[in-house]
Design a protein around this motif. Structure first.
Motif, PDB file in Angstrom:
ATOM      1  N   HIS A  13       0.834  -1.225   0.000  1.00 30.31           N
ATOM      2  CA  HIS A  13       0.000   0.000   0.000  1.00 30.31           C
ATOM      3  C   HIS A  13       0.860   1.263   0.000  1.00 30.31           C
ATOM      4  CE1 HIS A  13      -3.519  -2.463   0.512  1.00 30.31           C
ATOM      5  NE2 HIS A  13      -2.895  -3.128   1.464  1.00 30.31           N
ATOM      6  N   CYS A  15       2.143   4.834  -0.912  1.00 30.26           N
ATOM      7  CA  CYS A  15       1.635   6.103  -1.441  1.00 30.26           C
ATOM      8  C   CYS A  15       2.716   7.171  -1.320  1.00 30.26           C
ATOM      9  CB  CYS A  15       0.425   6.599  -0.655  1.00 30.26           C
ATOM     10  SG  CYS A  15      -1.014   5.550  -0.827  1.00 30.26           S
ATOM     11  N   ASN A  24      -1.794  12.013  -5.544  1.00 34.46           N
ATOM     12  CA  ASN A  24      -0.687  11.124  -5.191  1.00 34.46           C
ATOM     13  C   ASN A  24       0.100  10.726  -6.437  1.00 34.46           C
ATOM     14  OD1 ASN A  24      -1.245  11.177  -2.517  1.00 34.46           O
ATOM     15  ND2 ASN A  24      -2.277   9.186  -2.455  1.00 34.46           N
ATOM     16  N   ASN A  27       0.003   5.874  -5.937  1.00 34.03           N
ATOM     17  CA  ASN A  27      -1.242   5.758  -5.202  1.00 34.03           C
ATOM     18  C   ASN A  27      -1.545   4.294  -4.882  1.00 34.03           C
ATOM     19  OD1 ASN A  27      -3.590   6.455  -4.001  1.00 34.03           O
ATOM     20  ND2 ASN A  27      -4.493   7.461  -5.787  1.00 34.03           N
ATOM     21  N   ASP A  28      -1.280   3.909  -3.642  1.00 40.73           N
ATOM     22  CA  ASP A  28      -1.659   2.598  -3.145  1.00 40.73           C
ATOM     23  C   ASP A  28      -1.138   1.454  -4.012  1.00 40.73           C
ATOM     24  OD1 ASP A  28      -2.803   0.947  -1.280  1.00 40.73           O
ATOM     25  OD2 ASP A  28      -4.734   0.856  -2.321  1.00 40.73           O
ATOM     26  N   ASP A  30       0.531  -1.981  -4.406  1.00 40.94           N
ATOM     27  CA  ASP A  30       0.575  -3.127  -3.511  1.00 40.94           C
ATOM     28  C   ASP A  30       0.844  -4.375  -4.346  1.00 40.94           C
ATOM     29  OD1 ASP A  30      -0.150  -3.835  -0.600  1.00 40.94           O
ATOM     30  OD2 ASP A  30      -1.257  -5.320  -1.771  1.00 40.94           O
ATOM     31  N   GLY A  65       2.672   3.358   3.730  1.00 42.90           N
ATOM     32  CA  GLY A  65       2.954   2.051   3.150  1.00 42.90           C
ATOM     33  C   GLY A  65       4.400   1.655   3.398  1.00 42.90           C
ATOM     34  N   ARG A 222      -1.383   4.788 -10.179  1.00 37.78           N
ATOM     35  CA  ARG A 222      -1.934   3.475  -9.825  1.00 37.78           C
ATOM     36  C   ARG A 222      -1.417   2.395 -10.757  1.00 37.78           C
ATOM     37  NH1 ARG A 222      -6.077   2.941  -6.435  1.00 37.78           N
ATOM     38  NH2 ARG A 222      -7.048   4.840  -5.649  1.00 37.78           N
TER      39      ARG A 222
END
Lengths: 255, 207
Positions: A13, A15, A24, A27-28, A30, A65, A222
């Motif tokens: 996660h 960021c 961002n 962004n996240d 993972d 994160g 992303r």
């Protein structure tokens, strides 16, 4: 190739937002990368691909994160030590103009205080590995080399201490098409022989699909899709990946 | 002709003035470079300190030298004489040296800095292995400018009893001796011009 089950790089996660921005940059994110994979990160400028790469060797730190390299959270490790364990090559190469090719390649071994014999042997070995003739090149200075030759030296320098992870930020971005194809083939060969984990950032879809054992497609911070090149071409998961592939096909129509 | 006769009669005086002057300038220069070097390294680690110091020394630099000499005299440990003069010269030099050193070190190609940092150089290693060797030219230019201006400003130091070439001029003014004044000017200008030319020549040898 059967992927290893050892996780080399894990983003949890992650960021990152730059000062003054209202979105961002990353962004996240993972995902898990296994040892020995050749991962290409594909995205247009501003997609966050370089930011993700730079967080992997702590040139940047995430806002939230965690990033785990071989089970170790790098937040807890001195950035200098993290970087010395990871190879790093960039588009502008950044060779030191006041040092010979040999001295450039020897940079990290010297920082780690290897003895001279070991450094000399390693430098020659690396020069051959990246396709340059040691006796011809080692005593020259960077300014006496072509762009493609400089990038070969950049790769040799990044590989110097046999790092388990290599980060490559558009290393062939400024190199002409013919040399670029050669360098791509050689990089693939180098990766195949070394059992290293490569993380390779590019905005060139052909390069990403050709080199990657898996490809991360990024857009606006992303991860849109993270899969093998075949699956990405066959089953694009969203409109962005689809449009990337369509644009690539359209270029082919000219042939 | 009168000028030459004066020199023949007083060559001891002229040589002593010249050698006093060179000594004062060299001591001031060495101390200046040492101080500026230390301050530059501090500035590389703490950016704000660098900005602050450059600002302070730019103000010092704008004070007329004769006023600064006078201001220093009452300070503890100062007073009349050569040491006070050297302290003033060192203060004056900081602006030019710091500005050239800091801009030089920060002016290294960002790609080279990124590569070096990415490979795991510490901030200190980055300074002495990369930044300093790649900014020899601006560093040297700073030293040359400081040296030439020190040669000139040190003339004024005679007013606070520091001796040197300035003494020829001040005594010449007091006694109405034009030859003394002229020789003072010739020596000062000559020293400045020759030093500058020599250093420019050396500078060209630096890549």
């Amino acid at each position: 190739m059967m992927p290893s089950t050892t996780v080399a790089i894990e983003y949890q996660h992650v960021c990152k937002r730059f000062n003054g921005a209202n979105y961002n940059a990353v962004n996240d994110v993972d995902l898990r990368i296994y040892e020995g994979e050749f991962i290409t990160i594909l995205g247009s400028s501003g997609s966050g691909k370089t930011t993700l790469l730079k967080m992997t060797n702590r040139l940047l730190d995430p806002d939230s994160g965690d990033i785990i390299l071989f089970g170790e959270n790098i937040r807890d490790v001195d950035p200098v030590l993290v970087r010395r364990r990871i190879g790093y090559a960039i588009q502008q190469v950044g060779l030191f103009p006041h040092m010979t090719i040999a001295e450039n390649i020897a940079t990290v071994p010297k920082l780690l205080k290897w003895d001279k014999m070991r450094i000399d042997d390693r430098v020659r070995e690396l020069t051959v590995l990246v396709g340059l003739e040691p006796d011809e090149f080692l005593t020259r200075y960077p300014a006496q080399l072509s762009g493609g030759q400089q990038q070969r030296v950049g790769l040799a320098r990044a590989l110097a201490i046999d790092p388990k992870i290599m980060l490559l930020d558009e290393p062939f971005g400024a190199i002409d098409a013919i040399n670029r194809l050669n360098l791509q083939d050689e990089l693939k060969r180098i990766h195949g022989g070394l059992k290293k984990t490569f993380l390779f950032v590019t905005h060139d879809i052909n390069e990403a699909l050709k080199l990657g054992t898996r490809v991360i497609v990024m857009n606006e911070g992303r991860v849109c899709q993270f899969d093998t090149p075949e699956n990405i071409v066959k089953n694009p998961t969203d409109g962005f990946v689809e449009s990337l592939i369509r644009s690539c096909r359209e270029q082919e129509r000219f042939w | 002709m009168e000028l030459i006769q004066f020199a023949q009669r007083n060559h001891g005086l002229l040589l002593r003035a010249l050698s006093e002057h060179i000594q004062m300038v060299l001591i001031a220069l060495i101390l200046s470079v040492l101080l500026a070097g230390v301050l530059t390294i501090v500035a590389m680690f703490y950016k704000r300190v660098g900005t602050f110091l450059t600002y302070i020394f730019s103000i010092v630099y704008s004070i007329p030298s004769i006023a600064l000499f006078a201001l220093m005299i009452p300070l503890p440990g100062m007073g009349l004489g050569r040491n006070t003069a050297i302290a003033v010269l060192v203060l004056y030099n900081q602006f030019m040296l710091l500005r050239n050193f800091i801009t030089g070190l920060n002016g290294v190609d960002p790609a080279i800095v990124e590569a070096a940092t990415g490979m795991g150089m510490t901030k200190a290693q980055l300074i002495y292995k990369v930044r300093v060797p790649l900014s020899l030219k601006p560093i040297f230019v700073g030293i040359r400018l400081a040296l030439v201006s020190t040669i000139a400003i040190a003339i004024i130091a005679a007013f606070i009893g520091a001796g040197g070439i300035g003494l020829l001029v001040t005594i010449g003014l007091e006694t109405g001796n034009d030859n003394r004044i002229l020789w003072g000017v010739i020596l000062a200008a000559g020293l400045g011009i020759i030093t500058n030319a020599a250093l420019v020549w050396v500078e060209r040898k630096i890549k």
